[in-house]
Every structure is written in structure tokens, then in C-alpha cells.
Write an enzyme that holds these catalytic residues in place. Structure first.
Site, PDB file in Angstrom:
ATOM      1  CD  GLU A 121      -3.061  -1.332   1.877  1.00 37.43           C
ATOM      2  OE1 GLU A 121      -3.249  -0.256   2.715  1.00 37.43           O
ATOM      3  OE2 GLU A 121      -3.629  -2.449   2.215  1.00 37.43           O
TER       4      GLU A 121
HETATM    5  C1  LIG Z   1       2.514  -9.766   0.428  1.00 41.13           C
HETATM    6  C2  LIG Z   1       1.915  -8.687  -0.604  1.00 41.13           C
HETATM    7  C3  LIG Z   1       0.830  -8.460  -0.850  1.00 41.13           C
HETATM    8  C4  LIG Z   1       0.527  -7.269  -1.801  1.00 41.13           C
HETATM    9  N1  LIG Z   1      -0.812  -7.288  -2.027  1.00 41.13           N
HETATM   10  C5  LIG Z   1      -1.278  -6.561  -3.209  1.00 41.13           C
HETATM   11  C6  LIG Z   1      -2.581  -6.244  -3.385  1.00 41.13           C
HETATM   12  O1  LIG Z   1      -3.640  -6.791  -2.900  1.00 41.13           O
HETATM   13  N2  LIG Z   1      -2.958  -5.720  -4.566  1.00 41.13           N
HETATM   14  C7  LIG Z   1      -1.973  -4.950  -5.383  1.00 41.13           C
HETATM   15  O2  LIG Z   1      -2.211  -4.586  -6.504  1.00 41.13           O
HETATM   16  N3  LIG Z   1      -0.678  -5.031  -5.186  1.00 41.13           N
HETATM   17  C8  LIG Z   1      -0.483  -5.958  -4.013  1.00 41.13           C
HETATM   18  N4  LIG Z   1       1.060  -6.100  -3.562  1.00 41.13           N
HETATM   19  C9  LIG Z   1       2.055  -5.281  -4.377  1.00 41.13           C
HETATM   20  C10 LIG Z   1       2.690  -4.163  -3.743  1.00 41.13           C
HETATM   21  O3  LIG Z   1       1.776  -3.121  -3.601  1.00 41.13           O
HETATM   22  C11 LIG Z   1       3.852  -3.775  -4.209  1.00 41.13           C
HETATM   23  O4  LIG Z   1       4.863  -4.768  -3.971  1.00 41.13           O
HETATM   24  C12 LIG Z   1       4.429  -2.279  -3.796  1.00 41.13           C
HETATM   25  O5  LIG Z   1       3.637  -1.355  -4.403  1.00 41.13           O
HETATM   26  C13 LIG Z   1       5.783  -2.321  -4.586  1.00 41.13           C
HETATM   27  O6  LIG Z   1       5.983  -2.515  -5.611  1.00 41.13           O
HETATM   28  P1  LIG Z   1       7.164  -3.499  -6.176  1.00 41.13           P
HETATM   29  O7  LIG Z   1       7.182  -4.502  -5.166  1.00 41.13           O
HETATM   30  O8  LIG Z   1       6.824  -3.693  -7.586  1.00 41.13           O
HETATM   31  O9  LIG Z   1       8.451  -2.515  -6.116  1.00 41.13           O
HETATM   32  P2  LIG Z   1       9.075  -1.553  -7.049  1.00 41.13           P
HETATM   33  O10 LIG Z   1       8.115  -0.427  -7.188  1.00 41.13           O
HETATM   34  O11 LIG Z   1      10.024  -2.254  -8.130  1.00 41.13           O
HETATM   35  O12 LIG Z   1      10.113  -0.807  -6.043  1.00 41.13           O
HETATM   36  C14 LIG Z   1      11.332  -1.624  -5.565  1.00 41.13           C
HETATM   37  C15 LIG Z   1      11.987  -0.563  -4.628  1.00 41.13           C
HETATM   38  O13 LIG Z   1      12.249   0.629  -5.242  1.00 41.13           O
HETATM   39  C16 LIG Z   1      11.600   1.891  -4.483  1.00 41.13           C
HETATM   40  N5  LIG Z   1      11.326   2.777  -5.400  1.00 41.13           N
HETATM   41  C17 LIG Z   1      10.567   2.707  -6.651  1.00 41.13           C
HETATM   42  N6  LIG Z   1      10.266   3.656  -7.163  1.00 41.13           N
HETATM   43  C18 LIG Z   1      11.089   4.722  -6.531  1.00 41.13           C
HETATM   44  C19 LIG Z   1      11.441   6.071  -6.683  1.00 41.13           C
HETATM   45  N7  LIG Z   1      10.561   6.722  -7.642  1.00 41.13           N
HETATM   46  N8  LIG Z   1      12.062   6.579  -5.923  1.00 41.13           N
HETATM   47  C20 LIG Z   1      12.563   6.090  -4.850  1.00 41.13           C
HETATM   48  N9  LIG Z   1      12.451   4.752  -4.701  1.00 41.13           N
HETATM   49  C21 LIG Z   1      11.815   3.938  -5.304  1.00 41.13           C
HETATM   50  C22 LIG Z   1      10.675   1.212  -3.910  1.00 41.13           C
HETATM   51  O14 LIG Z   1      10.365   1.991  -2.757  1.00 41.13           O
HETATM   52  C23 LIG Z   1      11.484  -0.068  -3.413  1.00 41.13           C
HETATM   53  O15 LIG Z   1      12.247  -0.017  -2.335  1.00 41.13           O
HETATM   54  C24 LIG Z   1       1.421  -6.752  -2.596  1.00 41.13           C
HETATM   55  C25 LIG Z   1       2.796  -6.931  -2.387  1.00 41.13           C
HETATM   56  C26 LIG Z   1       3.158  -8.129  -1.525  1.00 41.13           C
HETATM   57  C27 LIG Z   1       4.512  -8.588  -1.230  1.00 41.13           C
END
Ligand SMILES: Cc1cc2nc3c(=O)[nH]c(=O)nc-3n(C[C@H](O)[C@H](O)[C@H](O)COP(=O)(O)OP(=O)(O)OC[C@H]3O[C@@H](n4cnc5c(N)ncnc54)[C@H](O)[C@@H]3O)c2cc1C
Length: 624
Positions: free
Chosen positions: A431
Site C-alpha cells: 500500500e
Molecule cells: C504480500 C504482498 C501483498 C500485496 N498485496 C497487493 C494487493 O492486494 N494488490 C496489489 O495491487 N498489489 C499488492 N502488492 C504489491 C505491492 O503493493 C507492491 O509490492 C508495492 O507497491 C511495491 O511495488 P514493487 O514490489 O513492484 O516494487 P518497485 O516499485 O519495483 O520498487 C522497488 C524498490 O524501489 C523503490 N522505488 C521505486 N520507485 C522509486 C522512486 N521513484 N524513488 C525512490 N525509490 C523508489 C521502492 O520503494 C522499493 O524499495 C502486494 C505485495 C506483497 C508482497
């Protein structure tokens, strides 16, 4: 802001992402955000003092429900078993549904419990303190799943069709993330193609990590619909669809497993020509991302509430063990190193409670812009609760690392410190990651300045209009800027406790310093500011500490007025300790606001990326 996003300077993809994010921002409220005013050096104490409490009648409803919930959870849900088997059974889900737990906020007229957001957060908090996986089941369903956007944006017909089903126990999920799309939803590749003259849509794509997705009956799915042309430019359209699991073409490809939260049903979902009628669009074409972000703006208040409840468990565990365990001739709680962990836990928990109370009550009132408050609640509570869970493991020593079933098997109390730690880790990621929360807060905190700059720089406005904006802004800043150097407090409450008043005055005064520094960094870096994340994040942290100090002192003041010698005095001491510590963190961030080491550290990071330090990766076996 959208008008001045420059594709040439920042690259096409980034410009597109920023533009989509800008269009999805919420912009209309009756009362402005307390935190946004704070970032502007203009603290409106009347929104905080006297500190609001849950209404008595509402509290009674919540209290009575929790009295029924507690024995149900203890008798029917074994969190260790759920952690080991990865399964919350259909019978357990039915038990939860019979209690009304899948329709907590759904109004009674649709068959739900019709509870306030405050009571909802208390309920999910109690569930989380017992079993985090079960809490996530409930929260994914109704903090962000279909009921919440339906309540906010659904038509009466949609509400009548779906809400009674959820109230009876059908489960929903929220599908935004994709394998290549996490924090940056603008790059979404799931597509909804109109057919039959727009009467229906065919959804194609994949959604990853969708919580409840592998068990849900109904999902809200964000997908790209054909772009709209605005001012000669193609504008990406993201639309929210209600998808039923029975619709042909919907497939579960994989159930994901994680470090913690073993009981959740989370997966990779595939949509192949899933035909959805246009009646299943919520809020209209192109409003899907705004819907998702708006849903999250208050939906994300559940995580801090749940994290705080788990933090309370940690305090109890740590207190008991620090009293019981003796090493080197005294209770471990009497060693200063352990004692400081206990006082950190207690003071931060009081702050977490205060922040949750303020935001939940404001969310129930519904007239205030609380996006920044909710983002800070999420950021601060999840980071503090992670430290608290980590310190609990440390205080428990070897027992902290041992699983609860193993402890029980050898005759000890099955305290699940390691499970709590595993389950808590996700909270700073889902979130909105902590980094994205900080970016979001910095963008919203600067909104007033950004709007003025946009009026001046927007190529869509005529030269005359832009000139008028320059004059207006010059007048505005000629008055506003000197005020940020003069301290006139609006803290009129003479009855405030002197210690708390001292801290509140500090908040008031420092908000001016924060406002001028925000202004300075905007003037110095201009469009390059978005790249200066270290500087921005320090300013965001200062705002976060000021807001948390303010809510803590306001809550302590309320308790002092109720019970000055008892709980009030204790609360005042906790608030005092929290504020003393927060002030040191604020001072450090101001001192190193423009830290020249940022550049050096960035350079090293880029060299790491380029492989210049690969020689440090010798003599290892990669575990993957
Ligand atoms: C257990 C679990 C439950 C989940 N439930 C849901 C759900 O119900 N529905 C749903 O839609 N999603 C869900 N998610 C997805 C979750 O919301 C995402 O994992 C989260 O938004 C981060 O996206 P990502 O993992 O692709 O990380 P990325 O966006 O790839 O980011 C990787 C890292 O880079 C950092 N980063 C990215 N962009 C920037 C920036 N511009 N500046 C600085 N730092 C940055 C991030 O903070 C993070 O540390 C779930 C994930 C998990 C693991």
C-alpha cells in the site's frame, strides 16, 4: 504541474508516469490538511486541540463487538497452525463471515455491520494482534478491495448488487500491481478493449501479488482503456472494473508464498479475453487510477492501526521478559541497553496510538483532506512497529529467534516473536512503500508552491496571464516569506500543561523553519528537485516528526485534563520522551539538510551498479 512536465528534460517514460500520477491526485475537500498547513508554516491548532476522542456511543458499539470477537479468535483461529499450514480454512472463513467481519464498514441497509472507520481499525487491530494473516485477509477485502471503492464511487445499482454479497461473506481483492508495474502504475500493461460498440470490454493481462486473489469471489481490476486525446496529446486512461472469478478467461497461475503472512491467499492472476459488461466499470472511464489512489488514501489507515496493535503485543512480551529474565545479577530490564528499548517502545506506541486516533476520527468525519496525515500514519507507524518487533526479538534473545511451536514443544510459553517480525516486514512495502510515501508527502507538502509555479510556467496560459501570476506570486511571497522568520504563536490555550506547551511551541516555531527550507530547496533546485530525494526525504521526516509530536502532545494534554495524577501524568511523560527524541532527529536532519556526502554516496552507488565493486563478491555461493 501536469502542464510543466518536460518530456525533453526528464525522458518520455518518466514524464508519462508523472503526468498520469498528477492527473490521479485527489484535489477537493472542505477542510485543508493539518499537515499541509504545517509544511507551510501555518499550524492550525484548532484542528488538533482539544484532541478529539471517539464518540461514546460509537465506542460502546466497538467495545461490545470486541468482547464477542476475542473469544471467537482464541477458540477458532490458531495463528501458529495457520503459519505452519498456510491455510485459513473455509470453516474459519465462515465463522469470520458469520460475525460480519467481511462487511464491517458496509452500511446496515446493505446487510453490513455499518461500523465507523475507527471501530473498523480497532477490530482489524485486534485480529492482527492475534493473527496477522487473518487481519490481512479482512483488510485486503475491505480497506482496498471491492467494498471500499464501491462505497466511495459505486452507483446505487452496483452497491445493491454487490454489497449484500460481501456482507454475507463473499471475499474481494484489489488488483493493481503487475509483474513489471509496482510503484509506478502508469506503466500498466493490462488492457481492456471495448467491444460490441462499448457495451462490454475484453480484459487481457496479468496481475501479481493480488492479496485474496486466489480465493476471491470478486475483484477490482485496474486496466488500460483506449487513450483520450486532450489538447492534441494522447492521455493514458486507466479504468477500474469489477471482475467475477466465474467469468471465463480468469485464471490463477500461481499462489505466492512469502517470508511471513503464510496464511494469506495471494497470487499471480491471468486475464485472457475476460468479457466484462460496461456496467461493471466503477466511477467511469479513465478514473481507475484516481479511484485506486483515493481508495488507498484512507484505506491505508488500517495498516498503521494493525501495526500499532501488534506493537502493543510486543511491549507486553518485552516487559514481561525483561522482568522475568535475570542475567549478570539483575533483571535484563534493569540493564540500560534493554531499558532504553522498553522506553522507546512505550513512548512510540503512545505516539502511534495518538496518530491513529487523530487520523481515524478525521476519516470518519470525512470533511478534512487527510491524505498527508494517512501517509504519515502509514510511514511512521510501520517503520516504528518494525523497530519495535525487531527489538522484541532482541530482548527475547535466543527465544526471540525460536519459533512458537518449538518453544511450546520444549515446555516454554509459545511467544511468537519471530513470526511477528516476519509478518511485520511487509508493512513498509505494501500500500505504498516508505520511499513512495515520502515522495508522495513531499509532492503534496509543496502543493501551494507547485501550483503557483505552474501558473507562471504553463505554456498553455497566455503571456498576460502568466505575467499576472508573477505579480500575484510576488505579492504572496513578499508577505509569506518574512512571516516564516517571525514567530508569532497561535497556541492560545493557556491551560496547556507547561511541558507539553513547550513542545507544541517548538512544533509551531519549527514549522516556519521547515516552510522556509522547503521554499529554499525549491528555489535552489527548481525542476531538478525531484531528483534530490535525500534532501526531500529529510524535510519530509522533519514534517513527520512535527506532526507526530503535535498529535502526541495533544493526546497527552487530553489525558492530563481527565486524570492529571494518574494516566494523564504517565501519558505526559511518554509524550515528553517522544518529543525529546524527535527533536534530536529533527536537529540532525536540519544540520545535514544539504549534506555534501549525498553526491559522493550517489557516485559510489552508480559505480556499484556499473560493476566497479564486483571484486567484493568473491568467495560466495549464490543461494539462487
Ligand atoms: C504480500 C504482498 C501483498 C500485496 N498485496 C497487493 C494487493 O492486494 N494488490 C496489489 O495491487 N498489489 C499488492 N502488492 C504489491 C505491492 O503493493 C507492491 O509490492 C508495492 O507497491 C511495491 O511495488 P514493487 O514490489 O513492484 O516494487 P518497485 O516499485 O519495483 O520498487 C522497488 C524498490 O524501489 C523503490 N522505488 C521505486 N520507485 C522509486 C522512486 N521513484 N524513488 C525512490 N525509490 C523508489 C521502492 O520503494 C522499493 O524499495 C502486494 C505485495 C506483497 C508482497
Amino acid at each position: 504541474m501536469d502542464d510543466i512536465i518536460d518530456e525533453k528534460k526528464m525522458g518520455k517514460e518518466k514524464a508519462k508516469s508523472l503526468s498520469v500520477a498528477e492527473q490521479a491526485r485527489e484535489t477537493e475537500w472542505t477542510l485543508p490538511s493539518f499537515v499541509q498547513q504545517l509544511f507551510n508554516g501555518n499550524v492550525h491548532w484548532e484542528h488538533l486541540l482539544p484532541f478529539a476522542q471517539q464518540d461514546e456511543a460509537d465506542k460502546k458499539i466497538g467495545d461490545e463487538f470486541l468482547l464477542r470477537l476475542e473469544p471467537f479468535l482464541k477458540e477458532n483461529l490458531d495463528p501458529d497452525l495457520i503459519d505452519q499450514t498456510g491455510d485459513i480454512t473455509e470453516e474459519q472463513l465462515k465463522g469470520l463471515a458469520d460475525l460480519g467481519l467481511f462487511g464491517i464498514k458496509i452500511p446496515k441497509k446493505y446487510g453490513g455491520l455499518g461500523m465507523s472507520k475507527f471501530n473498523y481499525n480497532r477490530i482489524v487491530g485486534m485480529v492482527a494482534s492475534h493473527c496477522a494473516s487473518t487481519a490481512v485477509y479482512l483488510s485486503a477485502h475491505q480497506s482496498i478491495g471491492v467494498p471500499q471503492p464501491l462505497l466511495l464511487f459505486g452507483t446505487e445499482e452496483q452497491k445493491q448488487k454487490y454489497l449484500p454479497r460481501f456482507a454475507k461473506g463473499e471475499i474481494s481483492a484489489f488488483a493493481l500491481t503487475e509483474p513489471n508495474v509496482g510503484s509506478d502504475p502508469a506503466q500498466m500493461s493490462t488492457i481492456a478493449t471495448p467491444i460490441d460498440g462499448g457495451e462490454s470490454y475484453l480484459i487481457n493481462g496479468e496481475k501479481l501479488w493480488c492479496t485474496n486473489g486466489t480465493r476471491a469471489d470478486v475483484l477490482i481490476v485496474m486496466a488500460q482503456t483506449p487513450p483520450k486525446v486532450v489538447n492534441g496529446k494522447e492521455r493514458k486512461q486507466i479504468t477500474a472494473f469489477i471482475v467475477e472469478k466465474t467469468m471465463p478467461g480468469f485464471e490463477i497461475l500461481h499462489r505466492c508464498s512469502f517470508m511471513g503472512l503464510h496464511g494469506i491467499q495471494n497470487g499471480l492472476l491471468k486475464f485472457t479475453d475476460v468479457k466484462v459488461p460496461k456496467e461493471n466499470i466503477i466511477w467511469g472511464l479513465g478514473k481507475g487510477l484516481k479511484l485506486a489512489l483515493t481508495t488507498l488514501n484512507t484505506g491505508r489507515l488500517t495498516i498503521p492501526a494493525a501495526a500499532t496493535a501488534v506493537g502493543r503485543v510486543c511491549l507486553k512480551v518485552s516487559k514481561d521478559w525483561s522482568n522475568e529474565r535475570c542475567q549478570w545479577g539483575s533483571k535484563i530490564g534493569e540493564h540500560e541497553a534493554v531499558a532504553s528499548k522498553l522506553s522507546f517502545m512505550a513512548s512510540n506506541l503512545f505516539t502511534m496510538d495518538s496518530v491513529n486516533q487523530f487520523t481515524s476520527i478525521a476519516a470518519d468525519k470525512g470533511n478534512m483532506d487527510i491524505r498527508l496525515e494517512a501517509a504519515i500514519a502509514k510511514l511512521y507507524c510501520t517503520e516504528a512497529s518494525w523497530t519495535i518487533a525487531d527489538e522484541t526479538v532482541q530482548i527475547r534473545g535466543g527465544r526471540g529467534y525460536e519459533s512458537s511451536p518449538s518453544l511450546k514443544a520444549r515446555g516454554e510459553l509459545g511467544i511468537p516473536a519471530e513470526r511477528i517480525l516476519r509478518d511485520a516486514r511487509i508493512n513498509t512495502i505494501i500500500e505504498g512503500t516508505s520511499e513512495i510515501m515520502r515522495l508522495f508527502i513531499s509532492r503534496e507538502a509543496m502543493d501551494d508552491h507547485v501550483r503557483r509555479i505552474t501558473m507562471i510556467l504553463s505554456p498553455k496560459r497566455s503571456l498576460v496571464q502568466r505575467f499576472i501570476s508573477v505579480i500575484k506570486s510576488t505579492f504572496h511571497y513578499a508577505l509569506w516569506y518574512p512571516k516564516q522568520w517571525i514567530y508569532i504563536t497561535r497556541l492560545g490555550h493557556s491551560s496547556l500543561d507547561p511541558t507539553l506547551k513547550k513542545h507544541l511551541k517548538y512544533v509551531d516555531k519549527t514549522s516556519h523553519k521547515l516552510a522556509r527550507n522547503l521554499f529554499h530547496v525549491m528555489a535552489i533546485y527548481q525542476q531538478g528537485l525531484e531528483k534530490k530525494q535525500q534532501v526531500l526525504f529529510r524535510l519530509v521526516d522533519i514534517g513527520m516528526y512535527l506532526f507526530t509530536m503535535a498529535t502526541t502532545c495533544a493526546n497527552a494534554q487530553r489525558l492530563m485534563e481527565e486524570d492529571p495524577e494518574g494516566e494523564g501524568l504517565k501519558a505526559k511523560n511518554l509524550a515528553d520522551l517522544y518529543c525529546r527524541e524527535a527533536k534530536k532527529k529533527i536537529k540532525a536532519r536540519f544540520t545535514y539538510l544539504f549534506d555534501k556526502d549525498d553526491k559522493f554516496s550517489y557516485k559510489i552507488a552508480q559505480e556499484v551498479l556499473d560493476g566497479n565493486y564486483d571484486w567484493m563478491e568473491n568467495d560466495i555461493i549464490l543461494p539462487y
